[in-house]
Enzyme design. Structure first.
Site, PDB file in Angstrom:
ATOM      1  N   LYS A  89      59.503  20.216   2.570  1.00 39.77           N
ATOM      2  CA  LYS A  89      59.008  18.885   2.912  1.00 39.77           C
ATOM      3  C   LYS A  89      57.632  18.999   3.564  1.00 39.77           C
ATOM      4  O   LYS A  89      57.383  19.922   4.356  1.00 39.77           O
ATOM      5  CB  LYS A  89      60.015  18.236   3.864  1.00 39.77           C
ATOM      6  CG  LYS A  89      59.715  16.815   4.309  1.00 39.77           C
ATOM      7  CD  LYS A  89      60.851  16.329   5.212  1.00 39.77           C
ATOM      8  CE  LYS A  89      60.617  14.943   5.773  1.00 39.77           C
ATOM      9  NZ  LYS A  89      61.753  14.508   6.641  1.00 39.77           N
ATOM     10  N   SER A 165      63.625  10.144   5.563  1.00 44.41           N
ATOM     11  CA  SER A 165      62.274  10.471   5.168  1.00 44.41           C
ATOM     12  C   SER A 165      62.176  11.652   4.202  1.00 44.41           C
ATOM     13  O   SER A 165      61.104  11.927   3.657  1.00 44.41           O
ATOM     14  CB  SER A 165      61.425  10.751   6.413  1.00 44.41           C
ATOM     15  OG  SER A 165      61.880  11.897   7.098  1.00 44.41           O
ATOM     16  N   SER A 189      67.235  11.347   8.303  1.00 49.23           N
ATOM     17  CA  SER A 189      66.327  11.668   7.206  1.00 49.23           C
ATOM     18  C   SER A 189      66.790  12.770   6.275  1.00 49.23           C
ATOM     19  O   SER A 189      66.163  13.003   5.246  1.00 49.23           O
ATOM     20  CB  SER A 189      64.940  12.022   7.761  1.00 49.23           C
ATOM     21  OG  SER A 189      64.337  10.895   8.341  1.00 49.23           O
TER      22      SER A 189
END
Length: 493
Positions: A89, A165, A189
């Site tokens: 990420k 997220s 997330s």
């Protein structure tokens, strides 16, 4: 488990079929590579081929360094996951020499000077990191639709959110680009996108995975780990990164044995407390209610003791208090960036919701921050008492199945909180209390959308969660359920 089928490509070259690549999880791929039934280079090319086939439709991966990855894959590698392709990420897991935008124009030209400790740990495990995944600006949303990189689309329905997220990571795994990807979770997330994309997502206990070199991972609310298709991949990846770093402000109870070994152990007869509440707002959708009821029945059928419970009183106060903590961290980060730039943060530097939060944060004092943390920690103690009476708590991960793109992103700053709470009412509280929590893909809507259910254990209780998850994976397997996206690289029919 079968090896890859090779077929001629160009003179002197071969390629492996993507369908073979998609059959294996990370542990399985590592085994094939270790036995030399396939090479790391061939596996990487299968991942790249999958990336090229599906990423244009879903926008999960926003940066790649294929030259470096190919050089790594061509070298002999050690480690339990040697040769397995992997994505990180674009937040916290900095890769030296790579851009690190955190989904924001404010950082789009930043380049990491060195690997973060978690990336170094992934490399020691043998993973071949070849790219970074999309996220909302600064990881502050439950949907991945940043202005900078554009929206990530859900492989199950490209008009719907992949969650946030860690939406880019979840979409990449669901679409088969990689079997597992790095993710982080400060309010859900990992679990939100895992639920949206039909995957397994575990948020570890506070302090289980270091946030070094960052200070404290948002006062301990944030956690790093991964989103995976299989339970054992999650366990193997957590084994690879769960060593503390010097100076970490939080630490989790030490594991008794490798988490991968826990997946093969019988969970025994667990005391399960379940709830059909939407903790923060409104009520669960019929699909989410049905998922909890179905899972409670499955657990009872597996021999567990299942009874309905309510969470401790004071939840609303803890959630409200956490706003001051989040605001303080947003303000600290953006103020630090302003110092680096030598000018104030302008409204045009960030998205409207981020700027509104930044302005709102200016209304809190240091006293507000400390008093808010005290409220949150008091609720954490109450939750610990509940989990002293039950081995796990079962609840819905989300308030509804994945919503269409634009529903969350399009909310005006004043209404955004209400809209988001209705979508993600049940995840944030376990970031505040610090317990490990996992979303397991055990239910599906009539039109084929995934619905995750959430399990929570006491602090340091990842072993219980992995044992239970492996039992559920065997009893109600999900690996064979895949989105139709990307059979030819195009949208689902």
């Amino acid at each position: 488990m079968t090896a890859f089928t090779r077929r001629p490509r160009n003179a002197g070259e071969v390629e492996v079929k993507q369908s073979d690549y998609l059959e294996h999880d990370a542990v399985g791929l590592a085994g094939l590579i270790a036995r030399r039934e396939v090479s790391a280079a061939e596996v990487l090319e299968a991942a790249v081929g999958r990336l090229e086939a599906v990423n244009p439709a879903i926008n999960a991966v926003i940066y790649t360094d294929l030259a470096a990855a190919r050089a790594e894959a061509g070298q002999a590698r050690d480690g339990p996951l040697a040769g397995v392709p992997f994505l990180v990420k674009d937040y916290a897991a900095h890769v030296g020499g790579w851009p690190t935008s955190a989904g924001s124009r404010l950082y789009q030209h930043e380049v990491a000077v060195a690997d973060a400790p978690i990336v170094s740990a992934y490399r020691r495990a043998g993973l071949v990191i070849f790219g970074k995944t999309n996220l909302p600006e600064l990881g502050l949303d439950a949907t991945t639709e940043p202005d900078l990189h554009g929206p990530t689309r859900n492989p199950w329905d490209i008009e719907r959110t992949a969650g946030g997220s860690s939406g880019g990571s979840a979409a990449a795994v669901a679409a088969g680009i990689v079997p597992a990807a790095h993710a982080s979770d400060a309010g859900g997330s990992i679990r939100i996108p895992a639920s949206c994309c039909g995957l397994f997502g575990l948020k570890p206990s506070r302090g289980r995975v270091s946030f070094a070199p960052a200070s404290d991972g948002l006062a301990g609310f944030d956690a790093q780990h991964a989103i995976t298709r299989s339970v054992r991949d999650s366990a193997a990846l957590l084994d690879a990164v769960c060593s503390p770093e010097l100076g970490d402000p939080y630490s989790a109870p030490p594991r008794q044995r490798p988490f991968l070994e826990e997946c093969a152990r019988d969970p025994g007869r667990l005391r399960v407390g379940f709830t059909t509440e939407a903790f923060e707002a409104g009520a669960l959708s019929p699909e989410c209610l049905a998922a909890v009821a179905q899972t409670a029945n499955l657990l009872a059928g597996l021999g567990h003791q299942v009874e309905e419970i309510a969470l401790p009183a004071g939840l609303d106060g803890a959630v409200a208090a956490s706003g001051a903590v989040l605001a303080g961290h947003i303000a600290a980060d953006l103020d630090a960036r302003a110092e680096q730039l030598g000018r104030p943060i302008a409204e045009t530097d960030v998205e409207p919701l981020t700027f509104a939060r930044y302005q709102h944060a200016k209304g809190y004092s240091a006293s507000d921050y400390v008093r808010s943390l005290r409220v949150v920690h008091a609720y954490g103690r109450a939750m610990a008492q509940l989990l002293d009476r039950y081995d796990v708590v079962l609840a819905s991960t989300l308030g509804s199945p994945p919503v269409p793109l634009g529903v969350l992103r399009g909310a005006a700053p004043g209404a955004a909180g209400t809209v988001r709470r209705a979508f993600m009412p049940n995840t944030r509280i376990f970031n505040l209390t610090g317990q490990p929590a996992m979303s397991v893909p055990l239910a599906w809507t009539d039109d084929g959308l995934p619905v995750g259910v959430q399990f929570v254990a006491a602090m340091g209780g990842e072993a219980i969660l992995f044992r239970l998850a492996a039992q559920l994976e065997a009893a109600a397997p999900w690996a064979g359920r895949r989105p139709s996206l990307g059979r030819d690289g195009g949208p689902a029919a």
